[in-house]
Design a protein around this motif. Structure first.
Motif, PDB file in Angstrom:
ATOM      1  N   GLN A  26      11.349   1.146   8.963  1.00 11.63           N
ATOM      2  CA  GLN A  26       9.900   1.261   8.753  1.00 11.63           C
ATOM      3  C   GLN A  26       9.298   2.447   9.490  1.00 11.63           C
ATOM      4  OE1 GLN A  26       7.505  -2.356   8.789  1.00 11.63           O
ATOM      5  NE2 GLN A  26       9.370  -3.588   8.752  1.00 11.63           N
ATOM      6  N   GLN A  27       9.991   2.928  10.527  1.00  5.49           N
ATOM      7  CA  GLN A  27       9.528   4.119  11.251  1.00  5.49           C
ATOM      8  C   GLN A  27      10.085   5.396  10.636  1.00  5.49           C
ATOM      9  OE1 GLN A  27      10.615   1.206  13.022  1.00  5.49           O
ATOM     10  NE2 GLN A  27       8.424   0.763  12.997  1.00  5.49           N
ATOM     11  N   GLU A  28      10.745   5.241   9.477  1.00  2.32           N
ATOM     12  CA  GLU A  28      11.307   6.348   8.706  1.00  2.32           C
ATOM     13  C   GLU A  28      12.421   7.068   9.463  1.00  2.32           C
ATOM     14  OE1 GLU A  28       8.284   8.859   7.033  1.00  2.32           O
ATOM     15  OE2 GLU A  28       7.204   7.178   6.137  1.00  2.32           O
ATOM     16  N   LYS A  29      13.160   6.303  10.226  1.00  7.52           N
ATOM     17  CA  LYS A  29      14.335   6.810  10.917  1.00  7.52           C
ATOM     18  C   LYS A  29      15.573   6.400  10.136  1.00  7.52           C
ATOM     19  CE  LYS A  29      16.913   6.475  15.260  1.00  7.52           C
ATOM     20  NZ  LYS A  29      16.968   5.836  16.607  1.00  7.52           N
ATOM     21  N   ALA A  30      16.490   7.351   9.891  1.00  9.09           N
ATOM     22  CA  ALA A  30      17.730   7.037   9.187  1.00  9.09           C
ATOM     23  C   ALA A  30      18.603   6.148  10.070  1.00  9.09           C
ATOM     24  CB  ALA A  30      18.471   8.319   8.830  1.00  9.09           C
ATOM     25  N   VAL A  31      18.895   4.945   9.577  1.00  5.70           N
ATOM     26  CA  VAL A  31      19.620   3.966  10.395  1.00  5.70           C
ATOM     27  C   VAL A  31      20.986   3.604   9.835  1.00  5.70           C
ATOM     28  CG1 VAL A  31      17.533   2.969  11.400  1.00  5.70           C
ATOM     29  CG2 VAL A  31      18.395   2.092   9.218  1.00  5.70           C
ATOM     30  N   ALA A  32      21.258   3.981   8.592  1.00  7.85           N
ATOM     31  CA  ALA A  32      22.558   3.641   8.007  1.00  7.85           C
ATOM     32  C   ALA A  32      22.827   4.516   6.797  1.00  7.85           C
ATOM     33  CB  ALA A  32      22.595   2.169   7.609  1.00  7.85           C
ATOM     34  N   ALA A  33      24.108   4.604   6.444  1.00 11.10           N
ATOM     35  CA  ALA A  33      24.536   5.319   5.242  1.00 11.10           C
ATOM     36  C   ALA A  33      25.565   4.463   4.521  1.00 11.10           C
ATOM     37  CB  ALA A  33      25.121   6.675   5.589  1.00 11.10           C
ATOM     38  N   ILE A  34      25.293   4.160   3.257  1.00 12.12           N
ATOM     39  CA  ILE A  34      26.209   3.356   2.450  1.00 12.12           C
ATOM     40  C   ILE A  34      26.999   4.305   1.555  1.00 12.12           C
ATOM     41  CG2 ILE A  34      26.392   1.487   0.778  1.00 12.12           C
ATOM     42  CD1 ILE A  34      23.624   0.530   1.747  1.00 12.12           C
ATOM     43  N   ASP A  35      28.288   4.395   1.791  1.00 11.73           N
ATOM     44  CA  ASP A  35      29.145   5.317   1.052  1.00 11.73           C
ATOM     45  C   ASP A  35      29.746   4.605  -0.162  1.00 11.73           C
ATOM     46  OD1 ASP A  35      30.921   7.180   0.110  1.00 11.73           O
ATOM     47  OD2 ASP A  35      31.814   7.639   2.046  1.00 11.73           O
TER      48      ASP A  35
ATOM     49  N   GLY B 167       0.772  -1.238   0.000  1.00 15.71           N
ATOM     50  CA  GLY B 167       0.000   0.000   0.000  1.00 15.71           C
ATOM     51  C   GLY B 167       0.798   1.280   0.000  1.00 15.71           C
ATOM     52  N   LYS B 168       2.117   1.205   0.226  1.00 14.46           N
ATOM     53  CA  LYS B 168       2.919   2.417   0.248  1.00 14.46           C
ATOM     54  C   LYS B 168       3.761   2.540  -1.016  1.00 14.46           C
ATOM     55  CE  LYS B 168       3.200   3.126   5.239  1.00 14.46           C
ATOM     56  NZ  LYS B 168       4.074   3.293   6.415  1.00 14.46           N
ATOM     57  N   VAL B 169       3.674   3.727  -1.632  1.00 12.91           N
ATOM     58  CA  VAL B 169       4.422   4.019  -2.849  1.00 12.91           C
ATOM     59  C   VAL B 169       5.371   5.168  -2.556  1.00 12.91           C
ATOM     60  CG1 VAL B 169       4.280   4.613  -5.295  1.00 12.91           C
ATOM     61  CG2 VAL B 169       2.416   3.326  -4.216  1.00 12.91           C
TER      62      VAL B 169
ATOM     63  N   GLN C 221      21.643  16.066  -3.807  1.00 13.57           N
ATOM     64  CA  GLN C 221      21.041  15.855  -5.124  1.00 13.57           C
ATOM     65  C   GLN C 221      20.338  14.503  -5.112  1.00 13.57           C
ATOM     66  OE1 GLN C 221      23.643  16.688  -8.425  1.00 13.57           O
ATOM     67  NE2 GLN C 221      22.299  15.679  -9.891  1.00 13.57           N
ATOM     68  N   LEU C 222      19.145  14.508  -4.555  1.00 12.27           N
ATOM     69  CA  LEU C 222      18.390  13.271  -4.370  1.00 12.27           C
ATOM     70  C   LEU C 222      18.087  12.611  -5.710  1.00 12.27           C
ATOM     71  CD1 LEU C 222      15.552  12.768  -1.840  1.00 12.27           C
ATOM     72  CD2 LEU C 222      15.147  12.148  -4.218  1.00 12.27           C
ATOM     73  N   SER C 223      18.203  11.271  -5.749  1.00  7.40           N
ATOM     74  CA  SER C 223      17.990  10.580  -7.027  1.00  7.40           C
ATOM     75  C   SER C 223      17.117   9.334  -6.849  1.00  7.40           C
ATOM     76  CB  SER C 223      19.335  10.211  -7.664  1.00  7.40           C
ATOM     77  OG  SER C 223      20.131   9.447  -6.764  1.00  7.40           O
ATOM     78  N   GLY C 224      17.741   8.182  -6.639  1.00  4.40           N
ATOM     79  CA  GLY C 224      17.001   6.927  -6.639  1.00  4.40           C
ATOM     80  C   GLY C 224      16.314   6.610  -5.328  1.00  4.40           C
ATOM     81  N   VAL C 225      15.346   5.678  -5.387  1.00  5.33           N
ATOM     82  CA  VAL C 225      14.660   5.192  -4.195  1.00  5.33           C
ATOM     83  C   VAL C 225      14.334   3.717  -4.406  1.00  5.33           C
ATOM     84  CG1 VAL C 225      12.394   5.902  -5.062  1.00  5.33           C
ATOM     85  CG2 VAL C 225      12.730   5.593  -2.612  1.00  5.33           C
ATOM     86  N   ALA C 226      14.450   2.928  -3.331  1.00  7.16           N
ATOM     87  CA  ALA C 226      14.190   1.492  -3.406  1.00  7.16           C
ATOM     88  C   ALA C 226      13.699   1.006  -2.052  1.00  7.16           C
ATOM     89  CB  ALA C 226      15.449   0.728  -3.826  1.00  7.16           C
ATOM     90  N   VAL C 227      13.042  -0.164  -2.034  1.00  7.03           N
ATOM     91  CA  VAL C 227      12.517  -0.748  -0.809  1.00  7.03           C
ATOM     92  C   VAL C 227      12.939  -2.208  -0.748  1.00  7.03           C
ATOM     93  CG1 VAL C 227      10.460  -1.194   0.570  1.00  7.03           C
ATOM     94  CG2 VAL C 227      10.503   0.765  -0.973  1.00  7.03           C
ATOM     95  N   ASP C 228      13.448  -2.657   0.425  1.00  6.46           N
ATOM     96  CA  ASP C 228      13.843  -4.055   0.546  1.00  6.46           C
ATOM     97  C   ASP C 228      12.697  -4.898   1.106  1.00  6.46           C
ATOM     98  OD1 ASP C 228      13.781  -3.788   3.328  1.00  6.46           O
ATOM     99  OD2 ASP C 228      15.945  -3.656   3.553  1.00  6.46           O
ATOM    100  N   GLY C 229      12.961  -6.185   1.303  1.00  5.76           N
ATOM    101  CA  GLY C 229      11.927  -7.102   1.762  1.00  5.76           C
ATOM    102  C   GLY C 229      11.460  -6.875   3.176  1.00  5.76           C
ATOM    103  N   ASP C 230      12.212  -6.113   3.958  1.00  8.18           N
ATOM    104  CA  ASP C 230      11.841  -5.821   5.343  1.00  8.18           C
ATOM    105  C   ASP C 230      11.164  -4.465   5.494  1.00  8.18           C
ATOM    106  OD1 ASP C 230      12.948  -8.249   6.302  1.00  8.18           O
ATOM    107  OD2 ASP C 230      14.959  -7.362   6.244  1.00  8.18           O
ATOM    108  N   GLY C 231      10.945  -3.783   4.380  1.00  7.49           N
ATOM    109  CA  GLY C 231      10.287  -2.487   4.433  1.00  7.49           C
ATOM    110  C   GLY C 231      11.213  -1.320   4.648  1.00  7.49           C
TER     111      GLY C 231
END
Length: 378
Positions: free
Chosen positions: A148-157, A85-87, A121-131
């Motif tokens: 899932q609570q929309e809290k930033a939990v990691a940064a992949i450099d 239900g979430k896009v 410069q925001l670009s792509g967006v994706a969702v994994d199997g855990d939301g």
């Protein structure tokens, strides 16, 4: 009673009369399919969305008084969905990710105020199997992960591996992330569990040559099929290139041209549960659908400007269709970029048609948008 109160009272009474009249008798909602009747339907149009008003029908009072929704897509770029239900739609102009909640009929920005200033410069967006939601930054070449609570939990450099981040997609069964480096002419495959780069397809030094299996020319997107094979939309080479999950070249198809199945400027690629390959063409304003051999099965779309046509949503009409995403329910999401919206479609299987039969209350109608000729049924 003041004049304002009198006007409001009249509007409410008028709305009551109108809606009462509308409620009488059966409500008919036409459905739009490709190919149109009497052929067997394969694609159904579900709707077009730009703001919260599209999610829920605005009341007559809101329409007359002029109450408008503030949040609205301006320059949508990439899209993903959780299948529940979430896009998620990244907006390049507003530098935020909009979350369209199709169940609650509400719209908000991902992480709200917490995301302010997080991206250059925001670009792509994706969702994994855990939301978890992954948001790419083309300039910093980092991917920020939100739970899932929309809290930033990691940064992949990925700044050492890539020249840019254009789009991302998640291979959920294998817990991999594909990152498209459009400037570096490469596709990076990242292991989400091990948090490491597995391999890179393409060459930054030779990518502009546009020749050979691993030489891309501005790849715009990549995805995986049910077997984990990697499909790359090699835009300026006008082709789709297929690789094994390990990165070994399999095949390719496509050519530049104006006919159905040809590519003007291929933008996005996605695969449904039965292995059909969908490719958006930004310049031709259509979607071509192929089998795994590269044979065209169906096409839909046509140039159509939504902004100059009031509230006529024109099912199937595009103005620069860009990113495309297909969830586990075979629901198809397409960014209709220059119309500042995204459109939803459904791949129609026999099971789906049994669960959603064509009836007198929901009859099939011919698409009203321009449609390419010479298409083939699946």
């Amino acid at each position: 009673m003041s004049k304002i109160k009198l006007i409001i009272k009249c509007l409410v009474l008028t709305a009551t009369v109108i809606f009462a009249g509308c409620a009488s008798g059966p409500q008919v909602r036409e459905r739009y399919f490709w190919p149109p009747p009497p052929d067997t339907p394969r694609i159904e149009w579900l709707g077009a969305f730009s703001n919260e008003g599209d999610l829920r029908q605005a009341s007559l009072f809101e329409a007359v008084v002029g109450e408008t929704m503030q949040a609205e897509l301006e320059r949508p770029l990439n899209i993903a969905a959780d299948g529940n239900g979430k896009v998620y739609v990244s907006d390049f102009k507003q530098q935020c990710v909009y979350v369209f909640d199709m169940k609650l009929r509400k719209l908000h920005t991902l992480a709200a105020e917490r995301a302010l200033g997080m991206f250059e410069q925001l670009s792509g967006v994706a969702v994994d199997g855990d939301g978890n939601v992954y948001v790419g930054d083309a300039k910093t070449r980092k991917v920020i992960v939100f739970d899932q609570q929309e809290k930033a939990v990691a940064a992949i450099d990925l700044s050492k591996e890539l020249a840019s981040i254009a789009s991302m997609s998640i291979d959920k069964p294998r817990k991999r992330m594909l990152v498209t480096d459009v400037k570096g002419h490469r596709i990076l495959v990242y292991d989400l569990a091990a948090k490491t780069v597995l391999f890179v397809l393409g060459s930054q030094e030779t990518g502009k040559d546009g020749a050979g299996d691993l030489h891309f020319n501005y790849p715009t997107s990549a995805t995986t099929d049910q077997e984990g094979n990697i499909l790359v939309c090699d835009s300026m080479n006008a082709r789709i290139v297929r690789f094994t999950p390990q990165g070994k070249y399999l095949s390719e198809f496509g050519q530049r041209g104006d006919a159905v199945g040809d590519f003007n400027i291929a933008k996005g690629v996605a695969v449904d549960s039965e292995g059909h390959i969908y490719v958006t063409d930004g310049k031709a304003h259509r979607v071509n659908i192929f089998n795994d051999k590269g044979e065209v099965l169906l096409a839909f779309g046509g140039a159509y400007s939504f902004k100059g046509a009031g509230y006529d949503v024109r099912p199937g009409g595009f103005l620069l269709p860009n990113a495309i995403y297909i969830d586990q329910n075979d629901t198809i999401y397409i960014v209709d970029q220059m119309n500042s919206r995204f459109q939803m479609y459904q791949y129609v299987t026999e099971k789906y048609l049994k669960e959603h039969p064509i009836t007198e209350q929901a009859p099939a109608a011919k698409p009203v948008a321009p449609s390419p000729t010479g298409t083939k049924n699946k």
